[in-house]
Motif scaffolding. Structure first.
Motif, PDB file in Angstrom:
ATOM      1  N   UNK A   1     -22.564  90.803  78.939  1.00  0.00           N
ATOM      2  CA  UNK A   1     -23.459  90.063  78.052  1.00  0.00           C
ATOM      3  C   UNK A   1     -22.994  88.615  77.994  1.00  0.00           C
TER       4      UNK A   1
ATOM      5  N   UNK B   1     -41.577 100.348  81.910  1.00  0.00           N
ATOM      6  CA  UNK B   1     -40.647  99.244  81.710  1.00  0.00           C
ATOM      7  C   UNK B   1     -40.631  98.810  80.246  1.00  0.00           C
TER       8      UNK B   1
ATOM      9  N   UNK C   1     -36.793  81.791  73.403  1.00  0.00           N
ATOM     10  CA  UNK C   1     -36.311  81.673  74.784  1.00  0.00           C
ATOM     11  C   UNK C   1     -37.256  82.377  75.751  1.00  0.00           C
TER      12      UNK C   1
ATOM     13  N   UNK D   1     -34.346  84.554  70.408  1.00  0.00           N
ATOM     14  CA  UNK D   1     -34.603  85.263  71.654  1.00  0.00           C
ATOM     15  C   UNK D   1     -36.082  85.137  72.028  1.00  0.00           C
TER      16      UNK D   1
ATOM     17  N   UNK E   1     -39.610  89.591  85.610  1.00  0.00           N
ATOM     18  CA  UNK E   1     -40.522  90.596  85.048  1.00  0.00           C
ATOM     19  C   UNK E   1     -41.786  89.948  84.500  1.00  0.00           C
ATOM     20  N   UNK E   2     -41.620  88.813  83.812  1.00  0.00           N
ATOM     21  CA  UNK E   2     -42.793  88.202  83.178  1.00  0.00           C
ATOM     22  C   UNK E   2     -43.808  87.712  84.199  1.00  0.00           C
TER      23      UNK E   2
ATOM     24  N   UNK F   1     -30.076  91.463  83.356  1.00  0.00           N
ATOM     25  CA  UNK F   1     -31.349  91.563  82.630  1.00  0.00           C
ATOM     26  C   UNK F   1     -31.918  90.191  82.276  1.00  0.00           C
TER      27      UNK F   1
ATOM     28  N   UNK G   1     -41.421  81.633  80.140  1.00  0.00           N
ATOM     29  CA  UNK G   1     -42.769  81.838  80.654  1.00  0.00           C
ATOM     30  C   UNK G   1     -43.349  83.200  80.360  1.00  0.00           C
ATOM     31  N   UNK G   2     -42.804  83.866  79.341  1.00  0.00           N
ATOM     32  CA  UNK G   2     -43.365  85.168  78.970  1.00  0.00           C
ATOM     33  C   UNK G   2     -44.626  84.951  78.149  1.00  0.00           C
TER      34      UNK G   2
ATOM     35  N   UNK H   1     -31.328  82.070  86.375  1.00  0.00           N
ATOM     36  CA  UNK H   1     -32.587  82.453  85.745  1.00  0.00           C
ATOM     37  C   UNK H   1     -33.680  81.430  86.043  1.00  0.00           C
TER      38      UNK H   1
ATOM     39  N   UNK I   1     -29.226  98.976  71.343  1.00  0.00           N
ATOM     40  CA  UNK I   1     -28.284  97.857  71.221  1.00  0.00           C
ATOM     41  C   UNK I   1     -28.270  97.271  69.821  1.00  0.00           C
TER      42      UNK I   1
ATOM     43  N   UNK J   1     -45.024  77.449  82.556  1.00  0.00           N
ATOM     44  CA  UNK J   1     -43.567  77.556  82.405  1.00  0.00           C
ATOM     45  C   UNK J   1     -42.930  78.381  83.519  1.00  0.00           C
TER      46      UNK J   1
ATOM     47  N   UNK K   1     -46.261  90.116  76.708  1.00  0.00           N
ATOM     48  CA  UNK K   1     -45.010  90.522  77.354  1.00  0.00           C
ATOM     49  C   UNK K   1     -43.857  90.529  76.355  1.00  0.00           C
TER      50      UNK K   1
ATOM     51  N   UNK L   1     -35.504  89.377  83.538  1.00  0.00           N
ATOM     52  CA  UNK L   1     -36.591  89.150  82.588  1.00  0.00           C
ATOM     53  C   UNK L   1     -37.542  88.051  83.068  1.00  0.00           C
TER      54      UNK L   1
ATOM     55  N   UNK M   1     -39.979  80.223  76.531  1.00  0.00           N
ATOM     56  CA  UNK M   1     -39.622  79.113  77.411  1.00  0.00           C
ATOM     57  C   UNK M   1     -39.506  79.565  78.862  1.00  0.00           C
TER      58      UNK M   1
ATOM     59  N   UNK N   1     -30.527  74.374  79.854  1.00  0.00           N
ATOM     60  CA  UNK N   1     -30.276  73.639  78.619  1.00  0.00           C
ATOM     61  C   UNK N   1     -28.780  73.520  78.327  1.00  0.00           C
TER      62      UNK N   1
ATOM     63  N   UNK O   1     -29.404  78.798  76.204  1.00  0.00           N
ATOM     64  CA  UNK O   1     -30.602  79.573  75.820  1.00  0.00           C
ATOM     65  C   UNK O   1     -30.712  80.872  76.606  1.00  0.00           C
ATOM     66  N   UNK O   2     -29.634  81.644  76.593  1.00  0.00           N
ATOM     67  CA  UNK O   2     -29.671  82.961  77.231  1.00  0.00           C
ATOM     68  C   UNK O   2     -30.060  83.995  76.184  1.00  0.00           C
ATOM     69  N   UNK O   3     -30.587  85.113  76.642  1.00  0.00           N
ATOM     70  CA  UNK O   3     -30.932  86.204  75.722  1.00  0.00           C
ATOM     71  C   UNK O   3     -29.652  86.995  75.437  1.00  0.00           C
ATOM     72  N   UNK O   4     -29.138  86.865  74.220  1.00  0.00           N
ATOM     73  CA  UNK O   4     -27.815  87.435  73.909  1.00  0.00           C
ATOM     74  C   UNK O   4     -27.839  88.962  73.915  1.00  0.00           C
ATOM     75  N   UNK O   5     -29.016  89.532  73.728  1.00  0.00           N
ATOM     76  CA  UNK O   5     -29.105  90.992  73.701  1.00  0.00           C
ATOM     77  C   UNK O   5     -29.263  91.611  75.088  1.00  0.00           C
ATOM     78  N   UNK O   6     -29.281  90.771  76.101  1.00  0.00           N
ATOM     79  CA  UNK O   6     -29.473  91.296  77.458  1.00  0.00           C
ATOM     80  C   UNK O   6     -28.272  90.933  78.332  1.00  0.00           C
ATOM     81  N   UNK O   7     -27.995  91.771  79.325  1.00  0.00           N
ATOM     82  CA  UNK O   7     -26.890  91.501  80.248  1.00  0.00           C
ATOM     83  C   UNK O   7     -27.278  90.379  81.198  1.00  0.00           C
TER      84      UNK O   7
END
Lengths: 299, 226
Positions: free
Chosen positions: B133, A4, A208, A205, B104-105, B97, A213-214, B149, A15, B77, A218, B101, A211, B84, B88-94
């Protein structure tokens, strides 16, 4: 888990194509620099070695010295640890060589014809393992019990040339190492900075992710995987440039330095050089990513 | 249960919170209201350990948030979902994802992710946006994605900091309805907002903060009064 991490790293690599492209580009240059420095070092070593090869010391014998005495001195000299080779040139051979060298010079040919006896001396040509050992060798020869048969040793005429070659060799090695270290350091810093900027661009990123929780690992792991890909691609690109370039220029270099064919050397040792470049590339990518991300993990 | 115990927070000379005492029961839907800069966001940031109080205690159940060591902050967390104003989304992920994410954590398996994420995206109405995205989505869609999320690891508490601040009336109402639905399933919702319409629509408990102090606590069908 590992799968992963690398999948995420690979996705990020694709990307962020613009950033990946610049990071890989800078690292390729760093690696090309590294390999050319290895090449330059190798070339100077070989050139010096071939110059040293040409330096020898000649021991000339008195005309009345007999073959046994010369033979005894020869084997005595050959047994010295510093001596690489000893070549015996008899009076007759010396005359032949002299004639051969001056075969177009009628005056010399005629003069030789008028002489009743061979005026040339027998000699031993002694080559040393290293140029710095000549003075020791000469001392041993002079201390031999057959030294009475010796007319002259031309070391003292060559001494100046020998010590100059030695100084030149030491200089090239020292400066080579210094330049190699400096350029290597610059390349690492530039690579580090490029990766730092890449990660700086993604600081939001990272915030975020924290926030959500990573944990630090990770977040870090995919970036380090991405760094691995930078290193791998940079290594492949630099190798794809180095080999064709060497193929084109090594004939010219060989003609100039008369020492060794770089391309042949790089092909012969490719089983060492290719893994070295790949490992250095990956290590550079991984450590740069590791240190660049450290700063952003404090949220 | 969330408990703020005589919390003070100062930034240099500036007092952000002063003597805040507040208890929030499990399953409550509480609106924190007040003008910008009153201290609403600071209060929420204390719960996620983005900030530490200058004085006082912050408790979630029996856990003193102030005292947990840094390396356990991620665990904290993961128990709290956050939404928010700026998504506060991860712009590089769909979309997929982004939600995956957060799962996953927590160490979830691929199977869990493949099962839970589409389900949740469907609940928030993003079943056609899996591979888009965030910058390919509208404001309302982004906020619904953020809620998905926040929900993915089934938190007991959802903190929503001005979630409707960047949205129009229709989208805002959708978000509030979604939060309502989540609350009905037993999740505690803490909504910080200065949107009068939203507060009056929600009713429920309304706590008013001004200049870092709690000035009013309406426990039933509260209204936005300043």
């Amino acid at each position: 888990m590992i799968k992963r991490i690398f999948a995420t790293g690979w996705t990020n690599f694709k990307r962020n194509s613009y950033l990946s492209f610049s990071a890989v580009g800078v690292m390729s240059i760093a690696l090309i620099l590294l390999v050319s420095l290895i090449g330059i070092n190798l070339l100077s070593d070989k050139t010096i070695a071939s110059l040293q090869e040409k330096v020898d010391v000649s021991v000339y014998f008195k005309l009345d010295a007999n073959e046994e005495q010369i033979g005894a001195l020869r084997s005595e000299t050959e047994s010295l640890a510093e001596v690489k080779s000893v070549e015996y040139i008899s009076r007759e051979q010396a005359l032949e060589m002299f004639k051969e060298r001056h075969k177009d010079d009628l005056l010399i040919q005629e003069s030789l014809g008028e002489l009743e006896d061979n005026p040339l001396q027998a000699s031993l040509n002694v080559k040393a393992m290293e140029a710095s050992q000549f003075s020791n060798i000469v001392k041993s020869i002079e201390g031999s019990k057959f030294s009475g048969t010796i007319d002259s040793i031309n070391f003292f005429e060559n001494e100046d040339v020998i010590s100059r070659i030695q100084a030149f060799a030491t200089n090239i090695r020292n400066w080579g190492v210094l330049i190699m270290l400096t350029l290597g350091l610059i390349a690492v810093l530039v690579t580090f900075n490029t990766i730092r900027l890449t990660i700086y661009n993604q600081r939001k990123e990272i915030e975020i992710m924290k926030l959500v929780g990573a944990s630090n690992w990770q977040i870090r792991a995919p970036y380090i995987a991405e760094g691995t890909f930078y290193g791998l691609f940079a290594a492949l690109i630099s190798l794809a440039i180095i080999y064709p370039v060497l193929y084109t220029i090594s004939d010219k270099i060989e003609a100039f330095t008369t020492s060794t064919n770089l391309f042949d050397y790089f092909v012969r040792y490719s089983y060492q050089i290719i893994p070295l470049v790949v490992i250095v590339g990956i290590a550079l990518g991984v450590t740069s990513s590791f240190f660049a991300i450290r700063k952003h993990l404090k949220v | 249960m969330i408990k703020f115990d005589k919390v003070n927070k100062t930034y240099g000379d500036y007092i952000a919170l002063e003597g805040v005492d507040l208890e929030i029961k499990d399953g409550e839907f509480i609106s924190l209201v007040g003008p910008s800069g009153a201290g609403k966001s600071t209060l929420l940031r204390l719960l996620t350990r983005e900030e530490l109080p200058t004085k006082g205690g912050v408790l979630i159940d029996d856990l003193n948030v102030v005292e947990i060591p840094d390396d356990e902050v991620p665990m904290l967390r993961r128990k709290i979902g956050t939404v928010f104003q700026d998504f506060k989304l991860l712009t590089g992920k769909t979309a997929f994802e982004n939600v995956a994410f957060a799962l996953e954590v927590t160490g979830a398996s691929e199977e869990e992710i493949a099962e839970d994420v589409p389900q949740l995206l469907q609940i928030v109405g993003l079943d056609k946006k899996f591979n888009n995205f965030p910058n390919e989505m509208s404001g309302g869609e982004r906020q619904r994605l953020a809620i998905a999320r926040a929900l993915i690891h089934r938190p007991k508490i959802i903190l929503a900091d001005e979630p409707t601040g960047n949205l129009d009336m229709v989208n805002s109402y959708d978000i509030v309805k979604l939060l309502w639905k989540i609350n009905e399933l037993g999740t505690t919702i803490v909504l910080a907002t200065h949107d009068r319409e939203i507060v009056n629509t929600v009713g429920r408990r309304v706590v008013t903060i001004e200049n870092g102090k709690i000035v009013r606590d309406q426990t039933e069908s509260g209204r936005y009064i300043i």
